[in-house]
Scaffold this motif. Structure first.
Motif, PDB file in Angstrom:
ATOM      1  N   LEU A   1       8.184   8.339   2.980  1.00 16.46           N
ATOM      2  CA  LEU A   1       7.200   8.847   1.885  1.00 16.46           C
ATOM      3  C   LEU A   1       8.197   9.382   0.731  1.00 16.46           C
ATOM      4  O   LEU A   1       7.518   9.250  -0.346  1.00 16.46           O
ATOM      5  CB  LEU A   1       6.288   9.689   2.741  1.00 16.46           C
ATOM      6  CG  LEU A   1       5.475   9.015   3.693  1.00 16.46           C
ATOM      7  CD1 LEU A   1       4.560   9.835   4.593  1.00 16.46           C
ATOM      8  CD2 LEU A   1       4.336   7.835   3.165  1.00 16.46           C
TER       9      LEU A   1
ATOM     10  N   ARG B   1       0.710  -1.097  -0.060  1.00 17.37           N
ATOM     11  CA  ARG B   1       0.046   0.103   0.024  1.00 17.37           C
ATOM     12  C   ARG B   1       1.007   1.423  -0.039  1.00 17.37           C
ATOM     13  O   ARG B   1       0.586   2.232  -0.605  1.00 17.37           O
ATOM     14  CB  ARG B   1      -0.850  -0.015   1.215  1.00 17.37           C
ATOM     15  CG  ARG B   1      -1.671   1.254   1.610  1.00 17.37           C
ATOM     16  CD  ARG B   1      -2.969   1.267   0.534  1.00 17.37           C
ATOM     17  NE  ARG B   1      -3.992   2.226   0.584  1.00 17.37           N
ATOM     18  CZ  ARG B   1      -4.753   2.556  -0.072  1.00 17.37           C
ATOM     19  NH1 ARG B   1      -4.602   2.087  -1.724  1.00 17.37           N
ATOM     20  NH2 ARG B   1      -5.282   3.559  -0.005  1.00 17.37           N
ATOM     21  N   ARG B   2       1.997   1.203   0.917  1.00 22.59           N
ATOM     22  CA  ARG B   2       2.756   2.364   0.735  1.00 22.59           C
ATOM     23  C   ARG B   2       3.490   2.733  -0.425  1.00 22.59           C
ATOM     24  O   ARG B   2       3.685   3.614  -0.854  1.00 22.59           O
ATOM     25  CB  ARG B   2       3.884   2.074   1.896  1.00 22.59           C
ATOM     26  CG  ARG B   2       4.501   3.208   2.492  1.00 22.59           C
ATOM     27  CD  ARG B   2       5.628   2.890   3.414  1.00 22.59           C
ATOM     28  NE  ARG B   2       5.520   3.157   4.765  1.00 22.59           N
ATOM     29  CZ  ARG B   2       6.142   3.155   5.779  1.00 22.59           C
ATOM     30  NH1 ARG B   2       7.496   2.448   5.556  1.00 22.59           N
ATOM     31  NH2 ARG B   2       6.001   3.439   6.911  1.00 22.59           N
ATOM     32  N   HIS B   3       3.600   1.718  -1.283  1.00 21.86           N
ATOM     33  CA  HIS B   3       4.195   1.904  -2.617  1.00 21.86           C
ATOM     34  C   HIS B   3       3.033   2.002  -3.600  1.00 21.86           C
ATOM     35  O   HIS B   3       3.350   1.651  -4.780  1.00 21.86           O
ATOM     36  CB  HIS B   3       4.938   0.629  -2.790  1.00 21.86           C
ATOM     37  CG  HIS B   3       6.354   0.672  -2.189  1.00 21.86           C
ATOM     38  ND1 HIS B   3       7.240   1.486  -2.002  1.00 21.86           N
ATOM     39  CD2 HIS B   3       6.696  -0.206  -1.056  1.00 21.86           C
ATOM     40  CE1 HIS B   3       8.178   1.174  -1.347  1.00 21.86           C
ATOM     41  NE2 HIS B   3       8.255   0.150  -0.553  1.00 21.86           N
ATOM     42  N   ARG B   4       1.998   2.125  -3.219  1.00 17.01           N
ATOM     43  CA  ARG B   4       0.791   2.496  -3.957  1.00 17.01           C
ATOM     44  C   ARG B   4       0.571   1.201  -5.030  1.00 17.01           C
ATOM     45  O   ARG B   4      -0.005   1.701  -6.093  1.00 17.01           O
ATOM     46  CB  ARG B   4       1.026   3.831  -4.983  1.00 17.01           C
ATOM     47  CG  ARG B   4       1.943   5.081  -4.236  1.00 17.01           C
ATOM     48  CD  ARG B   4       0.610   5.767  -3.418  1.00 17.01           C
ATOM     49  NE  ARG B   4       1.259   6.943  -3.193  1.00 17.01           N
ATOM     50  CZ  ARG B   4       1.813   7.408  -2.044  1.00 17.01           C
ATOM     51  NH1 ARG B   4       2.012   6.425  -1.095  1.00 17.01           N
ATOM     52  NH2 ARG B   4       2.337   8.543  -1.860  1.00 17.01           N
ATOM     53  N   ARG B   5       0.551   0.267  -4.531  1.00 13.10           N
ATOM     54  CA  ARG B   5       0.259  -1.137  -5.375  1.00 13.10           C
ATOM     55  C   ARG B   5      -1.305  -1.277  -5.055  1.00 13.10           C
ATOM     56  O   ARG B   5      -1.933  -1.004  -3.973  1.00 13.10           O
ATOM     57  CB  ARG B   5       1.032  -2.286  -5.084  1.00 13.10           C
ATOM     58  CG  ARG B   5       2.492  -2.090  -5.233  1.00 13.10           C
ATOM     59  CD  ARG B   5       2.571  -1.826  -6.718  1.00 13.10           C
ATOM     60  NE  ARG B   5       4.222  -1.514  -7.124  1.00 13.10           N
ATOM     61  CZ  ARG B   5       4.643  -0.434  -7.298  1.00 13.10           C
ATOM     62  NH1 ARG B   5       4.141   0.639  -7.037  1.00 13.10           N
ATOM     63  NH2 ARG B   5       6.120  -0.556  -7.386  1.00 13.10           N
ATOM     64  N   ARG B   6      -1.910  -1.554  -6.080  1.00 12.27           N
ATOM     65  CA  ARG B   6      -3.324  -1.833  -6.183  1.00 12.27           C
ATOM     66  C   ARG B   6      -3.545  -3.141  -5.442  1.00 12.27           C
ATOM     67  O   ARG B   6      -3.207  -4.213  -5.933  1.00 12.27           O
ATOM     68  CB  ARG B   6      -4.026  -1.713  -7.519  1.00 12.27           C
ATOM     69  CG  ARG B   6      -5.406  -1.924  -7.485  1.00 12.27           C
ATOM     70  CD  ARG B   6      -5.991  -1.328  -8.476  1.00 12.27           C
ATOM     71  NE  ARG B   6      -7.686  -1.368  -8.559  1.00 12.27           N
ATOM     72  CZ  ARG B   6      -8.330  -2.156  -9.061  1.00 12.27           C
ATOM     73  NH1 ARG B   6      -8.024  -2.543 -10.348  1.00 12.27           N
ATOM     74  NH2 ARG B   6      -9.525  -2.181  -8.859  1.00 12.27           N
TER      75      ARG B   6
ATOM     76  N   VAL C   1       9.382   6.694  -1.318  1.00 15.35           N
ATOM     77  CA  VAL C   1       8.477   6.218  -1.849  1.00 15.35           C
ATOM     78  C   VAL C   1       7.942   7.273  -3.390  1.00 15.35           C
ATOM     79  O   VAL C   1       7.872   6.742  -4.571  1.00 15.35           O
ATOM     80  CB  VAL C   1       7.031   5.938  -1.113  1.00 15.35           C
ATOM     81  CG1 VAL C   1       5.848   5.249  -1.951  1.00 15.35           C
ATOM     82  CG2 VAL C   1       7.661   5.073  -0.116  1.00 15.35           C
ATOM     83  N   ALA C   2       7.680   8.524  -3.042  1.00  8.67           N
ATOM     84  CA  ALA C   2       7.233   9.434  -3.923  1.00  8.67           C
ATOM     85  C   ALA C   2       8.315   9.617  -5.075  1.00  8.67           C
ATOM     86  O   ALA C   2       7.955   9.517  -6.236  1.00  8.67           O
ATOM     87  CB  ALA C   2       7.064  10.798  -3.383  1.00  8.67           C
TER      88      ALA C   2
ATOM     89  N   GLU D   1       8.229   6.362  -7.348  1.00 10.29           N
ATOM     90  CA  GLU D   1       6.624   6.379  -8.121  1.00 10.29           C
ATOM     91  C   GLU D   1       6.941   7.470  -9.216  1.00 10.29           C
ATOM     92  O   GLU D   1       6.687   6.973 -10.226  1.00 10.29           O
ATOM     93  CB  GLU D   1       5.532   7.008  -7.064  1.00 10.29           C
ATOM     94  CG  GLU D   1       5.063   5.918  -6.119  1.00 10.29           C
ATOM     95  CD  GLU D   1       5.004   4.682  -6.483  1.00 10.29           C
ATOM     96  OE1 GLU D   1       4.202   4.425  -7.675  1.00 10.29           O
ATOM     97  OE2 GLU D   1       5.296   3.809  -5.875  1.00 10.29           O
TER      98      GLU D   1
END
Ligand SMILES: Nc1nc2c(ncn2[C@@H]2O[C@H](COP(=O)(O)OP(=O)(O)OP(=O)(O)O)[C@@H](O)[C@H]2O)c(=O)[nH]1
Ligand SMILES: [Mg+2]
Length: 253
Positions: free
Chosen positions: A242, A195-200, A245-246, A249
């Motif tokens: 964060l 989730r932290r890595h914006r995975r679905r 991660v940003a 991404e």
């Protein structure tokens, strides 16, 4: 002889599952196109030897990882997943050996990863879908899920499910973290990193049934870990994490 295909690989950790493993593997081989990686922790009941016999009989679809001590469910999953990645698997499924996770759901879990990075087999999507559990165990699981979701804000009904299908890339990203959990906490810790890595993350409804044969390995330590881990995960969420991660991404194509 056709060459082995580990494209969609089911990682099955075993500790004293001699009665469950052969019928489970035979069902998977007969009813799905997927392959199996058994991760055995030197089971005293000889499950490791049984797994070897299954691999010898089905060399293109069954393989075995024999772990050295110390034993543990979390360590076994992590070692098994790394082995699956090394074998080139594009979809990595995690599944218990005791028939609590019905092979009938495998196709749906894999199918759900067409549009998602991880598909979670969920017991609590449509009310409660658990059969034959003592009330005490069910209440503990429901309370644990509520607690984990409240603290971690994970967007799932069943954060402690151990029945999941991962896309290779998402799993590799999650495995970059130094994961410490060994019990149910492993399940939500991995989702937390995803989730932290914006995975679905998506959920697929399942009916979970109490183990068929053999004994449970749940311990007080596992419960304590599940109580503390959500807090340490959230507290570790520093701005620096964060930012990285940003940046990651932003660098993605
Ligand atoms: N390799 C390995 N597998 C383990 C270990 N502990 C449990 N397992 C396996 O992990 C899966 C889940 O463990 P279970 O004992 O079924 O845990 P549970 O589902 O929480 O509890 P019950 O279903 O009530 O027994 C099963 O396939 C076990 O054989 C371990 O230390 N090492
Ligand atoms: Mg079980």
């Amino acid at each position: 002889m056709p060459s082995a295909s580990w494209h969609t690989l089911i990682v099955i950790p075993t500790y004293n599952e001699r009665a469950n493993l052969p019928p489970l593997v035979h069902r998977i081989l007969a009813e799905t196109p997927f392959s199996v990686l058994v991760v055995d922790d030197q089971s005293p009941d000889g499950t490791g030897r049984i797994a070897d016999a299954l691999a010898t009989a089905n060399p293109t679809r069954v393989t075995v990882l024999h772990r050295q001590p110390p034993r543990g469910l979390g360590r076994s999953y992590l070692d098994g997943m790394r082995r699956a990645i090394a074998l080139g698997a594009e979809r990595i499924i995690q599944m218990d050996a005791d028939f609590s996770h019905d092979p009938d759901y495998l196709q749906a879990l894999v199918g759900a990863t067409q549009d998602a990075d991880v598909a979670v087999g969920s017991r609590y999507m449509n009310g409660v879908s658990v059969a034959n559990w003592p009330l005490r165990r069910l209440l503990l699981s429901l309370a644990a899920n509520r607690y984990v979701r409240a603290i971690t804000r994970l967007p799932v009904h069943d954060a402690t499910s151990g029945f999941k299908c991962w896309r290779r890339e998402a799993l590799m990203r999650v495995l970059e973290h130094p994961i410490k959990s060994d019990g149910y906490a492993l399940q939500f810790e991995m989702l937390f990193h995803a989730r932290r890595h914006r995975r679905r993350i998506v959920e697929v409804p399942i009916v979970f049934v109490e183990r068929r044969e053999g004994a449970s390995k749940m311990s007080r330590q596992v419960i304590l870990e599940s109580a503390l881990r959500p807090l340490t995960l959230v507290l570790s969420r520093r701005p620096a994490d964060l930012d990285s991660v940003a940046q990651h991404e932003a660098a993605r194509p």
